[in-house]
Design a protein around this motif. Structure first.
Motif, PDB file in Angstrom:
ATOM      1  N   LYS A  66      17.561 -19.709  25.914  1.00  0.00           N
ATOM      2  CA  LYS A  66      18.937 -19.985  26.347  1.00  0.00           C
ATOM      3  C   LYS A  66      19.539 -21.156  25.589  1.00  0.00           C
ATOM      4  O   LYS A  66      18.832 -22.005  25.075  1.00  0.00           O
ATOM      5  N   PHE A  74       8.712 -26.960  33.892  1.00  0.00           N
ATOM      6  CA  PHE A  74       7.589 -26.107  33.509  1.00  0.00           C
ATOM      7  C   PHE A  74       8.007 -25.161  32.381  1.00  0.00           C
ATOM      8  O   PHE A  74       9.185 -24.875  32.183  1.00  0.00           O
ATOM      9  N   MET A  95       6.952  -8.860  40.407  1.00  0.00           N
ATOM     10  CA  MET A  95       6.167  -9.193  39.205  1.00  0.00           C
ATOM     11  C   MET A  95       5.267 -10.393  39.481  1.00  0.00           C
ATOM     12  O   MET A  95       4.078 -10.389  39.143  1.00  0.00           O
ATOM     13  N   ASN A  96       5.817 -11.411  40.136  1.00  0.00           N
ATOM     14  CA  ASN A  96       5.012 -12.590  40.466  1.00  0.00           C
ATOM     15  C   ASN A  96       3.883 -12.224  41.429  1.00  0.00           C
ATOM     16  O   ASN A  96       2.775 -12.755  41.326  1.00  0.00           O
ATOM     17  N   LEU A 123      12.991 -24.779  34.492  1.00  0.00           N
ATOM     18  CA  LEU A 123      12.352 -23.985  33.431  1.00  0.00           C
ATOM     19  C   LEU A 123      12.756 -24.489  32.048  1.00  0.00           C
ATOM     20  O   LEU A 123      13.939 -24.682  31.764  1.00  0.00           O
ATOM     21  N   PRO A 139      12.062 -22.784  41.765  1.00  0.00           N
ATOM     22  CA  PRO A 139      12.255 -22.789  40.313  1.00  0.00           C
ATOM     23  C   PRO A 139      13.667 -22.345  39.925  1.00  0.00           C
ATOM     24  O   PRO A 139      14.331 -21.631  40.676  1.00  0.00           O
ATOM     25  N   GLY A 140      14.083 -22.756  38.749  1.00  0.00           N
ATOM     26  CA  GLY A 140      15.384 -22.302  38.265  1.00  0.00           C
ATOM     27  C   GLY A 140      15.772 -22.995  36.982  1.00  0.00           C
ATOM     28  O   GLY A 140      15.014 -23.799  36.439  1.00  0.00           O
ATOM     29  N   SER A 141      16.988 -22.662  36.510  1.00  0.00           N
ATOM     30  CA  SER A 141      17.507 -23.284  35.291  1.00  0.00           C
ATOM     31  C   SER A 141      18.268 -24.572  35.624  1.00  0.00           C
ATOM     32  O   SER A 141      18.252 -25.528  34.849  1.00  0.00           O
ATOM     33  N   ARG A 163      13.365 -18.934  46.675  1.00  0.00           N
ATOM     34  CA  ARG A 163      14.537 -18.519  45.898  1.00  0.00           C
ATOM     35  C   ARG A 163      15.701 -18.285  46.845  1.00  0.00           C
ATOM     36  O   ARG A 163      15.507 -17.911  48.003  1.00  0.00           O
ATOM     37  N   MET A 180      11.614  -9.913  40.104  1.00  0.00           N
ATOM     38  CA  MET A 180      10.851 -11.131  39.832  1.00  0.00           C
ATOM     39  C   MET A 180       9.755 -11.353  40.882  1.00  0.00           C
ATOM     40  O   MET A 180       8.620 -11.675  40.549  1.00  0.00           O
ATOM     41  N   GLY A 228       6.317 -21.443  30.305  1.00  0.00           N
ATOM     42  CA  GLY A 228       5.358 -20.351  30.527  1.00  0.00           C
ATOM     43  C   GLY A 228       5.580 -19.678  31.863  1.00  0.00           C
ATOM     44  O   GLY A 228       6.682 -19.711  32.413  1.00  0.00           O
ATOM     45  N   LEU A 229       4.491 -19.116  32.393  1.00  0.00           N
ATOM     46  CA  LEU A 229       4.621 -18.345  33.633  1.00  0.00           C
ATOM     47  C   LEU A 229       4.726 -19.242  34.857  1.00  0.00           C
ATOM     48  O   LEU A 229       3.965 -20.204  35.005  1.00  0.00           O
ATOM     49  N   LEU A 230       5.629 -18.846  35.746  1.00  0.00           N
ATOM     50  CA  LEU A 230       5.808 -19.590  36.992  1.00  0.00           C
ATOM     51  C   LEU A 230       4.524 -19.582  37.826  1.00  0.00           C
ATOM     52  O   LEU A 230       4.166 -20.587  38.446  1.00  0.00           O
ATOM     53  N   TYR A 233      17.500  -8.302  40.804  1.00  0.00           N
ATOM     54  CA  TYR A 233      16.813  -9.224  39.893  1.00  0.00           C
ATOM     55  C   TYR A 233      15.724  -9.995  40.651  1.00  0.00           C
ATOM     56  O   TYR A 233      14.594 -10.133  40.173  1.00  0.00           O
TER      57      TYR A 233
HETATM   58  O1  PNS Z   1      17.938 -20.098  37.826  1.00  0.00           O
HETATM   59  P1  PNS Z   1      17.367 -18.885  37.148  1.00  0.00           P
HETATM   60  O2  PNS Z   1      17.686 -18.922  35.676  1.00  0.00           O
HETATM   61  O3  PNS Z   1      17.793 -17.604  37.818  1.00  0.00           O
HETATM   62  O4  PNS Z   1      15.757 -19.008  37.305  1.00  0.00           O
HETATM   63  C1  PNS Z   1      14.910 -18.028  36.759  1.00  0.00           C
HETATM   64  C2  PNS Z   1      13.429 -18.455  36.814  1.00  0.00           C
HETATM   65  C3  PNS Z   1      13.233 -19.815  36.180  1.00  0.00           C
HETATM   66  C4  PNS Z   1      12.987 -18.513  38.259  1.00  0.00           C
HETATM   67  C5  PNS Z   1      12.599 -17.358  36.082  1.00  0.00           C
HETATM   68  O5  PNS Z   1      13.183 -17.098  34.849  1.00  0.00           O
HETATM   69  C6  PNS Z   1      11.139 -17.734  35.850  1.00  0.00           C
HETATM   70  O6  PNS Z   1      10.379 -17.909  36.773  1.00  0.00           O
HETATM   71  N1  PNS Z   1      10.760 -17.862  34.559  1.00  0.00           N
HETATM   72  C7  PNS Z   1       9.407 -18.217  34.170  1.00  0.00           C
HETATM   73  C8  PNS Z   1       8.732 -17.060  33.458  1.00  0.00           C
HETATM   74  C9  PNS Z   1       7.998 -16.154  34.422  1.00  0.00           C
HETATM   75  O7  PNS Z   1       7.144 -16.573  35.173  1.00  0.00           O
HETATM   76  N2  PNS Z   1       8.339 -14.857  34.383  1.00  0.00           N
HETATM   77  C10 PNS Z   1       7.655 -13.847  35.192  1.00  0.00           C
HETATM   78  C11 PNS Z   1       8.432 -13.482  36.426  1.00  0.00           C
HETATM   79  S1  PNS Z   1       9.496 -12.158  36.071  1.00  0.00           S
END
Ligand code: PNS
Length: 160
Positions: free
Chosen positions: A43, A71, A106-107, A38, A9-11, A89, A103, A73-75, A99
């Motif tokens: 942003k 996607f 939390m996941n 995402l 996942p990512g931007s 990642r 993440m 919402g939540l990953l 960071y």
């Molecule tokens: O490329 P990025 O911006 O570092 O990617 C960040 C990403 C998309 C992996 C992260 O923001 C994400 O998973 N967002 C979805 C929301 C989510 O599930 N948040 C809970 C985990 S902290």
């Protein structure tokens, strides 16, 4: 190659050669790799989600096991829907670690069955990020070797 499904996942605003390096590594480890963009209303992106998905599809055409999706919402919910068991990642430097750790933990709390796997891109790309690429493109710097030629063209068009 393991048969598992992984999500990367990512931007991806925009996809860089560092991302592509990680995608290539991912295809060697996982049977199916879903690159997931995402949809983030917070942003101010340079490219729309559709444009980013399109660029990713163009530059990953050579990888049959790679699929590009988006996607919101939540990953973990997206991963469940797509039957993925791994989140992939990249970690470039120590500065990424805090960071990424937050993440990943939390996941894991949200979905204990989903494992986060970190891969290290080639050191050539350890300084590379979408933000740096956007900045370079805005200021007229050379992008050769940092993004695929197709993405470089899109950046030039956008920032003309
Ligand atoms: O490329 P990025 O911006 O570092 O990617 C960040 C990403 C998309 C992996 C992260 O923001 C994400 O998973 N967002 C979805 C929301 C989510 O599930 N948040 C809970 C985990 S902290």
């Amino acid at each position: 190659m393991s048969p598992g499904v992984a999500i990367y996942p990512g931007s991806f605003d925009p996809v860089t050669n560092g991302h592509l390096d990680l995608i290539e590594r991912g295809t060697k480890t996982f049977g199916r790799l879903i690159v997931a963009v995402l949809r983030n209303a917070d942003k101010q992106p340079l490219f729309t989600v559709d444009e980013r998905v399109d660029m990713l599809r163009q530059v990953t055409r050579g990888f049959p096991s790679v699929e590009v999706d988006e996607f919101g919402g939540l990953l973990v919910d997206f991963a469940r829907r797509r039957g993925a068991t791994v989140i992939l990642r990249g970690i470039r430097a120590i500065s990424d670690y805090e960071y990424e750790l937050q993440m990943a933990l939390m996941n894991r709390k949200l979905e204990p069955g989903l494992e986060t796997v970190f891969m290290i891109p080639a050191e050539t790309y350890s300084f590379l990020s979408s933000r740096v690429v956007r900045q370079l493109a805005e200021l007229g710097g050379r992008l050769t070797g940092l993004v695929p030629p197709f993405v470089e063209q899109k950046l030039r068009e956008r920032l003309k």
